[in-house]
Motif scaffolding. Structure first.
Motif, PDB file in Angstrom:
ATOM      1  N   ALA A   8      49.157  50.346  59.440  1.00  0.00           N
ATOM      2  CA  ALA A   8      49.408  49.023  58.874  1.00  0.00           C
ATOM      3  C   ALA A   8      50.882  48.883  58.509  1.00  0.00           C
ATOM      4  N   LEU A   9      51.442  47.735  58.810  1.00  0.00           N
ATOM      5  CA  LEU A   9      52.834  47.460  58.472  1.00  0.00           C
ATOM      6  C   LEU A   9      52.960  46.598  57.224  1.00  0.00           C
ATOM      7  N   TYR A  10      51.838  46.037  56.794  1.00  0.00           N
ATOM      8  CA  TYR A  10      51.860  45.111  55.655  1.00  0.00           C
ATOM      9  C   TYR A  10      50.908  45.607  54.585  1.00  0.00           C
ATOM     10  N   GLU A  11      51.377  45.651  53.370  1.00  0.00           N
ATOM     11  CA  GLU A  11      50.542  46.106  52.251  1.00  0.00           C
ATOM     12  C   GLU A  11      49.974  44.893  51.532  1.00  0.00           C
ATOM     13  N   VAL A  12      48.669  44.785  51.512  1.00  0.00           N
ATOM     14  CA  VAL A  12      48.004  43.655  50.882  1.00  0.00           C
ATOM     15  C   VAL A  12      48.161  43.749  49.369  1.00  0.00           C
ATOM     16  N   PRO A  13      48.592  42.685  48.709  1.00  0.00           N
ATOM     17  CA  PRO A  13      48.720  42.722  47.247  1.00  0.00           C
ATOM     18  C   PRO A  13      47.371  42.956  46.585  1.00  0.00           C
ATOM     19  N   ALA A  14      47.363  43.779  45.568  1.00  0.00           N
ATOM     20  CA  ALA A  14      46.106  44.169  44.933  1.00  0.00           C
ATOM     21  C   ALA A  14      45.482  43.043  44.121  1.00  0.00           C
ATOM     22  N   ASP A  15      46.286  42.205  43.505  1.00  0.00           N
ATOM     23  CA  ASP A  15      45.745  41.203  42.591  1.00  0.00           C
ATOM     24  C   ASP A  15      46.169  39.786  42.942  1.00  0.00           C
ATOM     25  N   GLY A  16      46.639  39.557  44.173  1.00  0.00           N
ATOM     26  CA  GLY A  16      47.097  38.225  44.551  1.00  0.00           C
ATOM     27  C   GLY A  16      46.098  37.514  45.428  1.00  0.00           C
ATOM     28  N   ASN A  17      46.403  36.272  45.756  1.00  0.00           N
ATOM     29  CA  ASN A  17      45.596  35.512  46.703  1.00  0.00           C
ATOM     30  C   ASN A  17      46.517  34.609  47.512  1.00  0.00           C
ATOM     31  N   LEU A  18      45.965  33.875  48.458  1.00  0.00           N
ATOM     32  CA  LEU A  18      46.776  33.132  49.417  1.00  0.00           C
ATOM     33  C   LEU A  18      47.615  32.019  48.796  1.00  0.00           C
ATOM     34  N   THR A  19      47.246  31.545  47.604  1.00  0.00           N
ATOM     35  CA  THR A  19      48.058  30.510  46.966  1.00  0.00           C
ATOM     36  C   THR A  19      49.414  31.052  46.521  1.00  0.00           C
ATOM     37  N   ASP A  20      49.537  32.377  46.398  1.00  0.00           N
ATOM     38  CA  ASP A  20      50.833  32.963  46.051  1.00  0.00           C
ATOM     39  C   ASP A  20      51.888  32.617  47.096  1.00  0.00           C
ATOM     40  N   LEU A  21      51.449  32.446  48.346  1.00  0.00           N
ATOM     41  CA  LEU A  21      52.388  32.214  49.445  1.00  0.00           C
ATOM     42  C   LEU A  21      53.155  30.906  49.264  1.00  0.00           C
ATOM     43  N   ILE A  22      52.471  29.833  48.872  1.00  0.00           N
ATOM     44  CA  ILE A  22      53.161  28.544  48.793  1.00  0.00           C
ATOM     45  C   ILE A  22      54.080  28.483  47.572  1.00  0.00           C
ATOM     46  N   ARG A  23      53.729  29.193  46.505  1.00  0.00           N
ATOM     47  CA  ARG A  23      54.641  29.252  45.350  1.00  0.00           C
ATOM     48  C   ARG A  23      55.866  30.101  45.682  1.00  0.00           C
TER      49      ARG A  23
END
Length: 358
Positions: A8-23
């Motif tokens: 894997a090249l990308y580490e999934v955030p442990a406590d985030g969700n997809l709305t973090d992207l737009i902020r």
């Protein structure tokens, strides 16, 4: 059975969700166009800051209308700007998006909304609203229906005007990476459609690794992609989210009959489609070549392109003669085919599902 894997090249955030992207996009790239929306036949850019503001406004309306964390909200629409906006608004209100194909029958709509437990439905057109209303008596849990073409966004903005951005951000933070993001229903070829629950982590892992592995194709402020696949299909959804994750400029179009014109006006640098779309582009170009008396040279160019592509996957690479033929046909044929794809497209990536698969 042989199995292949890549780290894997990308580490999934442990406590985030997809709305973090737009902020994040609004904070790091406030003035960068992240969406292209078509208004009266012309493309208008929406910046990261503008998109976040519109998402928050719609999310406030959903919250004020009773959408709670974990609630299922159906989205019945063609691929269009409002699809992406409302998808992120549902997540921002803590909800779970349930996509419904815009061609679904009332019986299919009733099954998906009832099986998922949808408490609200956002529809595109009067016809879609009528289809939902025709089965509403069999959906006792369905409290609200909003229609995009009849002022749904204005109604949501008005309903949520007393809420603040902080209220939305607090609600957005409720979901974690392992919370459900969407319930995508299967085609129903082996019985009634079955709901597949996909988490925020699923999209982070899939899209994050695509963007990281193909970084040269996802250049913020430079790259763009035109989404013409059904957003209700998971592949179309991956295109949407990967574009926001990068971020790159994402255009959304509803009618594939106008695809050639849309490609030429939007001029994407990257085209993601399914085999049938590229077959239609190829067949159209071949028919035109034949009509112009250049069918044989087109077919020779196609054979050369296939041979050149296969040779690139060998240790020796294309031979000198094949490279020369490829350069010749690039001037004669390939450049014209790229013009059909909008003139800027340097890469085309195909998924495996046929267009409009249910």
């Amino acid at each position: 059975m042989r199995e292949f894997s890549l780290p894997a090249l990308y580490e999934v955030p442990a406590d985030g969700n997809l709305t973090d992207l737009i902020r994040r996009n609004a904070a790091q790239h406030p003035d960068v166009p992240v969406i292209g929306r078509k208004v009266d036949g012309r493309w208008q850019d929406v910046t990261a800051t503008q998109f976040l503001a519109e998402v928050r406004a719609a999310a406030k309306g959903l919250m004020a209308s009773g959408i709670r964390p974990g609630d299922r909200v159906a989205l019945l629409s063609r691929t269009r700007y409002e699809w992406a906006l409302l998808d992120f608004a549902i997540w921002s209100a803590g909800g779970v998006t349930v996509p419904v194909y815009e061609t679904s029958s009332p019986e299919q709509i009733q099954w998906i909304l009832g099986d998922s437990g949808a408490v609200a439905c956002l529809v595109e057109s009067p016809a879609h609203e009528a289809a939902v209303e025709s089965v509403r008596d069999r959906l006792p849990g369905l409290a609200n229906i909003w229609q995009v073409e009849r002022g749904a966004l204005d109604r949501l903005r008005a309903a949520g005007e007393e809420l603040t951005d902080e209220d939305v951000d607090e609600r957005s933070a409720v979901a974690t990476a392992d919370s459900p993001a969407t319930i995508v229903y299967t085609s129903g070829t082996t019985g009634r459609p079955k709901g597949c629950v996909l988490t925020h982590r699923s999209f982070f892992a899939e899209c994050g690794n695509v963007v990281e592995r193909l970084k040269p194709l996802f250049r913020t402020g430079e790259s763009s992609v035109l989404l013409f696949l059904p957003a209700a299909h998971v592949f179309g959804r991956l295109v949407e989210i990967a574009s926001v994750m990068a971020p790159i400029r994402l255009g959304l179009v509803s009618d594939i009959r106008n695809l050639t014109d849309d490609l030429q006006s939007f001029r994407p640098s990257l085209v993601l489609g399914v085999p049938r779309v590229f077959e239609k582009v190829y067949n159209g170009a071949r028919a035109k070549a034949q009509a112009d008396g250049k069918g044989k040279i087109f077919d020779r160019a196609a054979d050369t392109a296939i041979a050149y592509s296969r040779a690139q996957d060998t240790p020796a690479g294309p031979s000198f003669g094949l490279r020369i033929k490829h350069k010749i046909f690039d001037k004669l044929v390939y450049s014209k085919l790229r013009a059909v794809l909008g003139g800027r497209a340097t890469h085309a990536i195909s998924g495996g599902a046929p267009l409009g698969e249910r």
